[in-house]
Design a protein around this motif. Structure first.
Motif, mmCIF file in Angstrom:
data_model
loop_
_atom_site.group_PDB
_atom_site.id
_atom_site.type_symbol
_atom_site.label_atom_id
_atom_site.label_comp_id
_atom_site.label_asym_id
_atom_site.label_seq_id
_atom_site.Cartn_x
_atom_site.Cartn_y
_atom_site.Cartn_z
ATOM 1 N N GLU A 1 86.979 15.769 70.260
ATOM 2 C CA GLU A 1 85.898 16.766 71.420
ATOM 3 C C GLU A 1 86.341 16.695 73.191
ATOM 4 O OE1 GLU A 1 82.353 14.254 71.242
ATOM 5 O OE2 GLU A 1 82.510 14.060 69.786
ATOM 6 N N LEU A 2 87.280 16.475 73.499
ATOM 7 C CA LEU A 2 87.771 16.470 74.818
ATOM 8 C C LEU A 2 89.386 15.967 75.021
ATOM 9 C CD1 LEU A 2 85.332 13.842 76.775
ATOM 10 C CD2 LEU A 2 84.818 16.094 76.412
ATOM 11 N N ARG A 3 89.946 16.616 75.773
ATOM 12 C CA ARG A 3 91.415 16.894 76.174
ATOM 13 C C ARG A 3 91.723 16.544 77.891
ATOM 14 N NH1 ARG A 3 94.303 21.155 78.214
ATOM 15 N NH2 ARG A 3 93.273 22.796 78.446
ATOM 16 N N THR A 4 92.442 16.110 78.005
ATOM 17 C CA THR A 4 92.779 15.305 79.514
ATOM 18 C C THR A 4 93.051 16.855 80.087
ATOM 19 O OG1 THR A 4 95.080 14.317 79.450
ATOM 20 C CG2 THR A 4 92.767 13.352 79.382
ATOM 21 N N SER A 5 92.849 17.266 81.217
ATOM 22 C CA SER A 5 93.256 18.501 81.840
ATOM 23 C C SER A 5 94.385 18.147 82.922
ATOM 24 C CB SER A 5 92.896 19.679 81.859
ATOM 25 O OG SER A 5 91.608 18.476 83.324
ATOM 26 N N VAL A 6 94.423 16.498 83.340
ATOM 27 C CA VAL A 6 95.042 16.485 84.417
ATOM 28 C C VAL A 6 95.099 14.723 84.475
ATOM 29 C CG1 VAL A 6 95.228 14.971 87.041
ATOM 30 C CG2 VAL A 6 93.802 17.810 86.470
ATOM 31 N N ALA A 7 96.591 14.502 83.779
ATOM 32 C CA ALA A 7 96.795 12.225 83.519
ATOM 33 C C ALA A 7 95.690 11.794 84.416
ATOM 34 C CB ALA A 7 98.542 12.332 83.839
ATOM 35 N N ALA A 8 96.107 10.696 84.267
ATOM 36 C CA ALA A 8 94.919 9.883 84.904
ATOM 37 C C ALA A 8 95.935 9.303 85.371
ATOM 38 C CB ALA A 8 93.738 8.576 83.497
ATOM 39 N N ASP A 9 94.771 8.759 86.860
ATOM 40 C CA ASP A 9 95.293 9.069 87.809
ATOM 41 C C ASP A 9 94.794 6.737 88.794
ATOM 42 O OD1 ASP A 9 97.608 7.679 90.167
ATOM 43 O OD2 ASP A 9 97.161 10.371 90.942
ATOM 44 N N ARG A 10 94.878 6.501 89.497
ATOM 45 C CA ARG A 10 94.362 5.142 89.652
ATOM 46 C C ARG A 10 94.903 5.372 91.521
ATOM 47 N NH1 ARG A 10 98.874 1.509 88.192
ATOM 48 N NH2 ARG A 10 99.842 3.014 88.948
ATOM 49 N N ASP A 11 93.601 4.507 92.071
ATOM 50 C CA ASP A 11 93.118 4.244 93.609
ATOM 51 C C ASP A 11 92.991 2.995 93.725
ATOM 52 O OD1 ASP A 11 92.420 4.117 96.044
ATOM 53 O OD2 ASP A 11 91.486 5.573 95.649
ATOM 54 N N ASN A 12 93.601 2.063 94.559
ATOM 55 C CA ASN A 12 92.951 0.867 94.548
ATOM 56 C C ASN A 12 93.460 0.445 96.220
ATOM 57 O OD1 ASN A 12 96.058 0.579 95.692
ATOM 58 N ND2 ASN A 12 96.301 -0.901 94.954
ATOM 59 N N LYS A 13 92.996 2.213 97.032
ATOM 60 C CA LYS A 13 93.082 1.934 98.800
ATOM 61 C C LYS A 13 91.727 2.411 99.308
ATOM 62 C CE LYS A 13 97.380 2.653 99.396
ATOM 63 N NZ LYS A 13 98.436 3.311 100.460
ATOM 64 N N GLY A 14 90.577 2.618 98.508
ATOM 65 C CA GLY A 14 89.414 3.861 98.671
ATOM 66 C C GLY A 14 90.018 4.934 99.179
ATOM 67 N N THR A 15 91.025 5.156 98.900
ATOM 68 C CA THR A 15 90.690 6.680 99.406
ATOM 69 C C THR A 15 90.997 8.342 99.239
ATOM 70 O OG1 THR A 15 93.698 6.437 99.584
ATOM 71 C CG2 THR A 15 91.964 5.891 101.862
ATOM 72 N N GLY A 16 90.432 8.093 97.133
ATOM 73 C CA GLY A 16 91.025 8.775 96.024
ATOM 74 C C GLY A 16 92.315 8.540 95.291
ATOM 75 N N PRO A 17 92.509 9.760 94.419
ATOM 76 C CA PRO A 17 92.946 9.547 93.091
ATOM 77 C C PRO A 17 94.579 9.631 93.647
ATOM 78 C CG PRO A 17 91.256 11.229 92.437
ATOM 79 C CD PRO A 17 91.116 9.895 93.679
ATOM 80 N N GLY A 18 95.501 8.904 93.031
ATOM 81 C CA GLY A 18 97.155 9.033 93.689
ATOM 82 C C GLY A 18 97.452 7.698 94.955
#
Length: 88
Positions: A44-61
């Motif tokens: 039903e879905l596909r990823t258009s952008v690879a998954a990313d992580r945040d451990n600073k609270g400032t946004g993806p990547g």
């Protein structure tokens, strides 16, 4: 490579003192694992952008490898995961 989403250790102020770690023992005694996932149906879905992580609270990547969290500025003990999904 494993994408860690947790990296924390018990302190001496928490119960279970046998699991407490000094700052220099966090790597050995800490919990550093991939515990969080993004689940979707590939039919039903596909990823258009690879998954990313945040451990600073400032946004993806904005994930700092080797940083123990939570911190004073990032109060969660799990990283934030994000990705963009497109309907097929």
């Amino acid at each position: 490579s494993t994408k860690l989403t947790t990296f924390h250790a018990r302190t001496y102020l928490q119960p279970q003192l046998n699991k407490a770690a000094r700052r220099d023992e966090v790597q050995a005694k800490g919990d550093a694992n991939c515990k969080d996932h993004i689940v979707y149906r590939p039919a039903e879905l596909r990823t258009s952008v690879a998954a990313d992580r945040d451990n600073k609270g400032t946004g993806p990547g904005n994930f700092e490898e080797g940083m123990v969290f939570p911190t004073l500025t990032f109060p969660s003990d799990h990283a934030v995961l994000s990705c963009e999904l497109q309907a097929l």
